[in-house]
Design an enzyme around this catalytic site. Structure first.
Site, PDB file in Angstrom:
ATOM      1  N   ARG A  98      34.162 -41.099  23.542  1.00  0.00           N
ATOM      2  CA  ARG A  98      33.924 -42.487  23.144  1.00  0.00           C
ATOM      3  C   ARG A  98      35.211 -43.296  23.224  1.00  0.00           C
ATOM      4  O   ARG A  98      35.193 -44.476  23.611  1.00  0.00           O
ATOM      5  CB  ARG A  98      33.332 -42.542  21.735  1.00  0.00           C
ATOM      6  CG  ARG A  98      32.876 -43.941  21.328  1.00  0.00           C
ATOM      7  CD  ARG A  98      32.067 -43.919  20.063  1.00  0.00           C
ATOM      8  NE  ARG A  98      32.843 -43.506  18.895  1.00  0.00           N
ATOM      9  CZ  ARG A  98      32.342 -43.402  17.670  1.00  0.00           C
ATOM     10  NH1 ARG A  98      31.063 -43.676  17.445  1.00  0.00           N
ATOM     11  NH2 ARG A  98      33.110 -43.011  16.657  1.00  0.00           N
ATOM     12  N   LYS A 158      34.622 -48.950  19.867  1.00  0.00           N
ATOM     13  CA  LYS A 158      35.239 -48.968  18.538  1.00  0.00           C
ATOM     14  C   LYS A 158      36.569 -49.719  18.582  1.00  0.00           C
ATOM     15  O   LYS A 158      37.639 -49.183  18.246  1.00  0.00           O
ATOM     16  CB  LYS A 158      35.406 -47.547  18.007  1.00  0.00           C
ATOM     17  CG  LYS A 158      35.330 -47.456  16.494  1.00  0.00           C
ATOM     18  CD  LYS A 158      35.119 -46.029  16.038  1.00  0.00           C
ATOM     19  CE  LYS A 158      35.141 -45.913  14.523  1.00  0.00           C
ATOM     20  NZ  LYS A 158      34.078 -46.673  13.877  1.00  0.00           N
ATOM     21  N   GLU A 160      23.261 -53.465  13.017  1.00  0.00           N
ATOM     22  CA  GLU A 160      23.865 -52.448  12.157  1.00  0.00           C
ATOM     23  C   GLU A 160      24.510 -53.107  10.955  1.00  0.00           C
ATOM     24  O   GLU A 160      24.530 -54.339  10.849  1.00  0.00           O
ATOM     25  CB  GLU A 160      24.876 -51.603  12.927  1.00  0.00           C
ATOM     26  CG  GLU A 160      26.031 -52.371  13.554  1.00  0.00           C
ATOM     27  CD  GLU A 160      26.968 -51.438  14.329  1.00  0.00           C
ATOM     28  OE1 GLU A 160      27.655 -50.624  13.667  1.00  0.00           O
ATOM     29  OE2 GLU A 160      27.023 -51.517  15.569  1.00  0.00           O
TER      30      GLU A 160
END
Length: 376
Positions: free
Chosen positions: A125, A224, A260
């Site tokens: 990721r 992220k 989210e």
């Protein structure tokens, strides 16, 4: 903190334990090795494990590795935990060119061993995020090696089993000086750790904010990036002042689909069907989310990754959140435009069933048929 000279062309210092090639450890690192060996035999006596929260605790060592733009990371080194030095014109400070990951280490059933949970997923990721942010990134092997070294060097900070975990924060940032709008000329990858307990110690009450959005199509919501998080502070602060735990954000185009919370993914349960918002670039593809989906399907739940409309909350049996920090946590209530919706919680809830299966694997209490855990 001792400044590392690690770079693409190598470093004067090796890691605190011998690399795979068996090279000798430089003298300056021998003291680190001895210190690590001593700390293995000691406990972090200043910590009350029973009251451990989710806050930063200064541990013993961090791992640092540097690289120039358009080159590859090579060798890193363990350094004493401490402040780092950055140019005022560094890319991370001026343009937010940075990424972070989060994973945990757990003591296993014997108490002397330590387990990581799916660290290769974090490494992959980070690579996806680095490509989006125009940064070089460590290989999967380098990432996992750095994480292992950092955990071993801070072994005494890993809580006893059942008392918490060692939170691991890999950070990749543009540390080189740059004034014009462009990628930084130099990058730093570092790993630090902190012992943590439960993220939410009380029941979870969320509020939907339809006037504030966490991400938008074409942005960085699906990676992220460090720049994803500060923009939610205002909405989160307001929600907490109103007595809520956190905020649920809706999509920024139609304003009607769940995305989210500030730092965790959402799941909605109705009967045997578990629905979760599909990740299409605006939602972070959580590793805990991915694991829970697989576990739920193994237990014969029908899991749907799709657009989940806000209205579905009014008919849901349960809602729960997932994330590295929060693990799996039931949501007690969600409030939207003054209307409060209550959900099922407790030991018989779907979320608790999934939580028990997941954490049993993470701590080595159950057989890991999926090969998700990695021994340190």
């Amino acid at each position: 903190m001792e400044r590392s000279s690690a770079s693409c062309s190598g470093s004067r210092f090796d890691t605190a334990r011998s690399d795979e090639d068996g090279a000798d450890i430089p003298n300056i690192q021998i003291s680190l090795v001895r210190s690590i060996n001593r700390s293995d035999e000691e406990c972090a006596d200043m910590i009350n494990w029973d009251e451990l929260g989710f806050a930063s605790v200064q541990t013993d060592f961090i791992y640092v590795m540097k690289c120039s733009l358009d080159q590859k990371f090579s060798t890193g080194a363990l350094n004493r935990y401490g402040n780092i030095e950055l140019s005022p014109s560094s890319g991370v400070l001026n343009y937010g060119q940075g990424l972070f990951e989060g994973l945990k280490a757990y003591r296993n059933t014997e108490g002397d061993g330590i387990l990581l949970f799916r660290p290769e997923e974090n490494a992959l990721r980070m690579q996806v995020g680095a490509e989006r942010m125009c940064m070089p990134s460590p290989s999967v092997e380098q990432f996992i090696h750095a994480v292992k070294q950092t955990v071993l060097a801070n072994k005494r900070w890993v809580p006893p089993q059942g008392k918490g975990s060692l939170y691991i924060r890999p950070l990749l940032m543009g540390s080189g000086a740059v004034l014009g709008l462009a990628p930084a000329p130099e990058y730093t990858f570092l790993v630090f750790v902190s012992p943590v307990g439960t993220y939410f110690k009380e029941s979870i009450h969320l509020v939907v904010k339809d006037e504030v959005h966490r991400a938008f199509p074409g942005g960085t919501g699906g990676v992220k990036a460090i720049s994803n998080y500060a923009p939610v502070f205002k909405a989160q602060k307001q929600a907490k002042s109103e007595g809520f735990t956190d905020v649920i954000y809706l999509d920024s185009v139609q304003h009607k689909y769940l995305e989210e919370a500030s730092a965790c993914n959402l799941f909605v349960v109705k009967g045997n069907v578990i629905s979760t918002p599909i990740t299409m670039g605006t939602i972070l593809p959580g590793i805990t989310r991915k694991s829970v989906i697989e576990i739920a399907r193994d237990h014969e739940y029908q899991v749907e990754e799709r657009l989940v409309a806000l209205e579905e909350l009014f008919d849901a049996d349960e809602v729960f959140c997932t994330g590295t920090a929060i693990v799996v946590a039931s949501v007690d209530s969600i409030t939207y435009q003054g209307q409060r919706i209550q959900f099922k919680t407790g030991d018989n809830s779907v979320s608790q069933q999934l939580y028990k299966v997941l954490t049993s694997i993470q701590m080595g209490l159950a057989k890991d048929d999926k090969n998700w855990t990695v021994e340190v």
